[in-house]
Design an enzyme around this catalytic site. Structure first.
Site, PDB file in Angstrom:
ATOM      1  N   SER A 118       0.870  -1.143  -0.021  1.00 11.29           N
ATOM      2  CA  SER A 118       0.156   0.127   0.110  1.00 11.29           C
ATOM      3  C   SER A 118       0.745   1.127   0.111  1.00 11.29           C
ATOM      4  CB  SER A 118      -0.867  -0.190   1.274  1.00 11.29           C
ATOM      5  OG  SER A 118      -1.245   1.112   1.384  1.00 11.29           O
ATOM      6  N   TYR A 142      -1.310   0.204  10.298  1.00 14.10           N
ATOM      7  CA  TYR A 142      -1.601  -0.207   9.021  1.00 14.10           C
ATOM      8  C   TYR A 142      -0.452  -0.543   8.011  1.00 14.10           C
ATOM      9  CZ  TYR A 142      -3.635  -0.972   4.236  1.00 14.10           C
ATOM     10  OH  TYR A 142      -3.915  -1.385   2.830  1.00 14.10           O
ATOM     11  N   LYS A 146       2.336  -3.178   6.467  1.00 10.01           N
ATOM     12  CA  LYS A 146       2.675  -3.667   5.112  1.00 10.01           C
ATOM     13  C   LYS A 146       4.146  -3.569   4.905  1.00 10.01           C
ATOM     14  CE  LYS A 146      -1.577  -4.141   3.430  1.00 10.01           C
ATOM     15  NZ  LYS A 146      -1.969  -5.503   2.745  1.00 10.01           N
TER      16      LYS A 146
END
Ligand SMILES: NC(=O)c1ccc[n+]([C@@H]2O[C@H](COP(=O)([O-])OP(=O)(O)OC[C@H]3O[C@@H](n4cnc5c(N)ncnc54)[C@H](O)[C@@H]3O)[C@@H](O)[C@H]2O)c1
Length: 325
Positions: A118, A142, A146
């Site tokens: 991402s 988050y 990743k």
């Protein structure tokens, strides 16, 4: 045809990619625990296994039907905001479980691994990001989860195994012909929320989180990419690995063009013809002001050529999909 396993194949992007892989004649299996995905998304020709993607007994069962050649790893939790107060849950689902999945890949000679990374791994940046040049400095758990997977992939050296990470930007829109689009009942992303608002399905005015960022109208800028283009990017990524591209590749996938939150809302109002209510709220934790992609290297090396770079068309497809639900 080779056997492809898609984790998160009942989700928004995974299910569309599954459908494109089936169109190409691949044997496709899906693992999904339906935590955010839906059974409605699963194409009929795919073999569906309900469960967790880190469950080795389930993975062995799938591998037994025909050895898995490639894994597309879409399954993850993906709310930036939620990750700021459920850090451990995000690290566990997105990183620890991926580590277990990669152990399976090594033990069972899976050849290719394509990872849904991402743009959030970049954190605060002011110019179009360039994979391999722009430093990674995620500002939320988050994004950290990743980046940790990308770093783990970079340590896996083997001539038998190749990996490729696609750092994608904000995926939006629907494929009306395939009847696939976002199905989350409580979406956190702007375009699904704006479609809900246009369809009169939001119980409150649509919130703009922050109007004091250093951007052209004070609201956050994002690079919105059509669902159909992101699926095609995955097919191109698969072909690159099948042709023997070197491992540990990392690419950006976006259009390189950013729109502010206010511009997206205006566009949704224009294409739907509905002037839905909007209110300005404070900033949300974990939101960088501006994220856009330079995807030149991916286009050059994979011959990916996006076909749907049109914000109005993206919003219109999202609106029609929401209306048809
Ligand atoms: N949607 C975007 O704009 C966007 C942008 C950048 C990256 N991504 C990445 O793309 C991937 C897919 O995103 P999406 O929008 O399709 O999300 P989604 O929530 O629709 O799909 C994720 C799927 O994974 C499943 N899942 C989650 N944890 C699981 C587990 N432990 N075991 C089995 N299944 C599990 C969910 O049930 C769901 O079907 C994610 O990895 C996300 O981080 C998405």
């Amino acid at each position: 045809m080779s056997h492809i396993l898609v984790t998160g194949g009942a989700g928004y992007i995974g299910s569309h990619t599954v459908s494109c892989l089936l169109d190409l004649g691949y044997k496709v299996s899906i693992i999904d625990n339906l935590s955010t995905g839906s059974i409605k998304n699963i194409p009929q020709l795919a073999d569906f296994y309900f469960g967790d993607f880190s469950d080795h007994s389930l993975l062995k069962k799938i591998n037994h039907s025909q050895p898995i050649e490639t894994i597309f790893h879409f399954a993850a939790y993906l709310s930036v905001e939620e990750s700021t107060y459920k850090r451990q849950m995000y690290l566990e689902n997105n990183f620890d479980k991926t580590k277990a999945l990669l152990l399976f890949c090594q033990n069972y000679s899976v050849k290719h691994f394509i990872f849904s990374s991402s743009c959030t791994i970049y954190g605060n940046v002011n110019q179009p990001t360039v994979a391999g040049h722009t430093p990674s400095a995620p500002i939320n758990p988050y994004g950290q989860s990743k980046l940790m997977v990308e770093q783990l992939l970079a340590t896996l050296q083997s001539t038998q195994f190749s990996s490729l990470s696609l750092r994608y930007f904000n995926v939006a829109g629907a494929d009306l012909d395939k009847n696939l689009g976002p199905l989350h009942s409580q979406p956190t992303q702007l375009i699904p929320l704006a479609s809900l608002a246009a369809c009169g399905k939001l119980s409150h005015p649509l919130k703009i989180f922050g109007n004091d960022y250093l951007t052209r109208d004070g609201t956050c800028i994002r690079d919105y990419i059509h669902l159909k283009d992101i699926s095609q990017a995955h097919i191109k990524a698969l072909h690159l690995l099948q042709k023997g591209a070197p491992s540990q590749l990392v690419y950006n996938v976006g259009y390189g063009q950013g729109y502010t939150v206010k511009e997206v809302i205006q566009t949704m109002k224009k294409v739907s013809g509905i002037d839905f209510p909007v209110i300005e709220a404070g900033r949300r934790d974990g939101d960088p002001p501006c994220l856009t992609a330079n995807s030149d290297r991916f286009k050059k090396e994979s011959l990916w050529s996006p076909q749907y770079n049109d914000l109005e068309a993206i919003c219109l497809s999202a609106y029609h999909f929401e209306k048809s639900k």
